[in-house]
Motif scaffolding. Structure first.
Motif, mmCIF file in Angstrom:
data_model
loop_
_atom_site.group_PDB
_atom_site.id
_atom_site.type_symbol
_atom_site.label_atom_id
_atom_site.label_comp_id
_atom_site.label_asym_id
_atom_site.label_seq_id
_atom_site.Cartn_x
_atom_site.Cartn_y
_atom_site.Cartn_z
ATOM 1 N N GLU A 12 -0.746 -23.957 0.243
ATOM 2 C CA GLU A 12 -1.876 -24.194 -0.662
ATOM 3 C C GLU A 12 -1.393 -24.380 -2.101
ATOM 4 O O GLU A 12 -1.983 -25.142 -2.876
ATOM 5 N N SER A 13 -0.340 -23.669 -2.466
ATOM 6 C CA SER A 13 0.230 -23.830 -3.810
ATOM 7 C C SER A 13 0.866 -25.204 -3.962
ATOM 8 O O SER A 13 0.791 -25.816 -5.043
ATOM 9 N N ALA A 14 1.487 -25.697 -2.892
ATOM 10 C CA ALA A 14 2.055 -27.041 -2.939
ATOM 11 C C ALA A 14 0.961 -28.080 -3.159
ATOM 12 O O ALA A 14 1.144 -29.036 -3.922
ATOM 13 N N ASP A 15 -0.181 -27.880 -2.512
ATOM 14 C CA ASP A 15 -1.309 -28.795 -2.715
ATOM 15 C C ASP A 15 -1.834 -28.710 -4.146
ATOM 16 O O ASP A 15 -2.172 -29.728 -4.754
ATOM 17 N N ARG A 16 -1.897 -27.509 -4.665
ATOM 18 C CA ARG A 16 -2.355 -27.311 -6.042
ATOM 19 C C ARG A 16 -1.402 -27.999 -7.029
ATOM 20 O O ARG A 16 -1.834 -28.600 -8.013
ATOM 21 N N HIS A 23 4.561 -19.898 -5.491
ATOM 22 C CA HIS A 23 5.878 -20.153 -4.907
ATOM 23 C C HIS A 23 5.782 -21.389 -4.018
ATOM 24 O O HIS A 23 4.906 -21.467 -3.150
ATOM 25 N N LEU A 24 6.680 -22.330 -4.255
ATOM 26 C CA LEU A 24 6.615 -23.606 -3.553
ATOM 27 C C LEU A 24 7.575 -23.653 -2.375
ATOM 28 O O LEU A 24 8.732 -23.216 -2.486
ATOM 29 N N PRO A 25 7.139 -24.204 -1.249
ATOM 30 C CA PRO A 25 8.053 -24.382 -0.115
ATOM 31 C C PRO A 25 9.015 -25.531 -0.386
ATOM 32 O O PRO A 25 8.665 -26.509 -1.049
ATOM 33 N N SER A 26 10.241 -25.396 0.087
ATOM 34 C CA SER A 26 11.244 -26.433 -0.106
ATOM 35 C C SER A 26 12.257 -26.363 1.020
ATOM 36 O O SER A 26 12.717 -25.277 1.397
ATOM 37 N N ALA A 27 12.609 -27.514 1.549
ATOM 38 C CA ALA A 27 13.622 -27.556 2.610
ATOM 39 C C ALA A 27 14.990 -27.169 2.067
ATOM 40 O O ALA A 27 15.803 -26.558 2.763
ATOM 41 N N GLN A 28 15.222 -27.496 0.816
ATOM 42 C CA GLN A 28 16.530 -27.226 0.206
ATOM 43 C C GLN A 28 16.642 -25.798 -0.302
ATOM 44 O O GLN A 28 17.711 -25.178 -0.211
ATOM 45 N N TYR A 29 15.541 -25.251 -0.828
ATOM 46 C CA TYR A 29 15.563 -23.913 -1.398
ATOM 47 C C TYR A 29 14.497 -23.053 -0.719
ATOM 48 O O TYR A 29 13.317 -23.155 -1.043
#
Length: 254
Positions: A93-97, A79-85
């Motif tokens: 760590e998933s965002a880095d991956r 699951h990716l972090p997002s300012a919009q969603y």
């Protein structure tokens, strides 16, 4: 010594030799220069709970998991972090991956099969996404691997220990690869059966010889919000490529 005794000893000796030959012909034996095994398909899905079309992808992944045993296909859901969603399950760590795998055209949902080389991005419907995912798995599932992995996990209180042994199969050496572990939790909700909780730092190796074994010990803490009874661990061997990464073999820690 009688003739009968001599024949018995000779027969027993020949049997031992035959058994040795059978062991060396085992295709999973690292000492067999013709050893190999099927590559397990490692599926990494990058999604967001509230981003458009991600729900189609997550439900399609549930159907994909039901269609293949984990001895053939292992699925993890980043699951990716997002300012919009916003997404309560997002992990930095998933965002880095994701940056490592998707070095071009990032957009969720985005699903990778054994690394960056095979990718299915977007999802117009659940049925369309499932069709694409099954096609990608079909293209990967018959590939041969010249690595094997044995992994065991131990969860005590809020800590996780992972013991890993890898072996190089076949007749050739291999250089520059990494072993890493991805920890996920089954939240028992549709589209949330493979939620990534931890990505452990990779153990990098400069090389391994044919028939050689190497061991890795990994350890990490687990968040108090995680249900340790629903934790699983995937261990993968991967190498860097011009596209990002290729997953050479994967397994579940027992």
């Amino acid at each position: 010594m009688s003739s009968r005794s001599q024949k018995f000893i000779l027969g027993f000796f020949l049997l031992l030799c035959a058994c040795g030959e059978l062991e060396r012909s085992n295709p999973l034996d690292p000492q067999n220069p013709r050893s190999e095994r099927r590559r397990i398909v490692f599926v990494e899905a990058f999604v967001n709970d509230t981003a458009p079309f991600s729900s189609f992808a997550m439900i399609a992944l549930d159907s994909l998991a039901a269609a293949f045993p984990q001895e053939q296909v292992i699925i993890v859901e980043h699951h990716l972090p997002s300012a919009q969603y916003p997404d309560a399950q997002a992990l930095s760590e998933s965002a880095d991956r994701y940056k490592i795998l998707a070095n071009a055209g990032p957009a969720v949902p985005d699903v990778f099969f054994n690394g960056s080389g095979t990718r299915a991005q977007g999802a117009s419907s659940t049925s369309n996404a499932l069709l694409r995912y099954r096609s990608a798995v079909g293209a990967e599932i018959d590939k041969i691997a010249h690595f094997t992995i044995e992994a065991r996990k131990r969860i005590a209180a809020a800590s996780l220990d992972i013991e890993v042994t890898i072996a190089r199969l076949g007749s050739s050496a291999f250089s520059q690869f990494a072993v890493l572990a991805i920890v996920w939790e089954d939240l028992k909700m549709a589209g949330h059966h493979h939620v990534v909780r931890k990505i452990l730092p990779p153990e990098n190796f400069s090389g391994i010889q044919a028939g050689e074994k190497k061991s890795v010990h990994m350890m990490t803490s687990l968040s108090g919000t995680v249900n340790t009874g629903q934790i699983q661990v995937a261990v993968i061997i991967e190498q860097a490529t011009g596209l990002g990464r290729e997953v050479l073999q994967a397994t579940l820690a027992e």
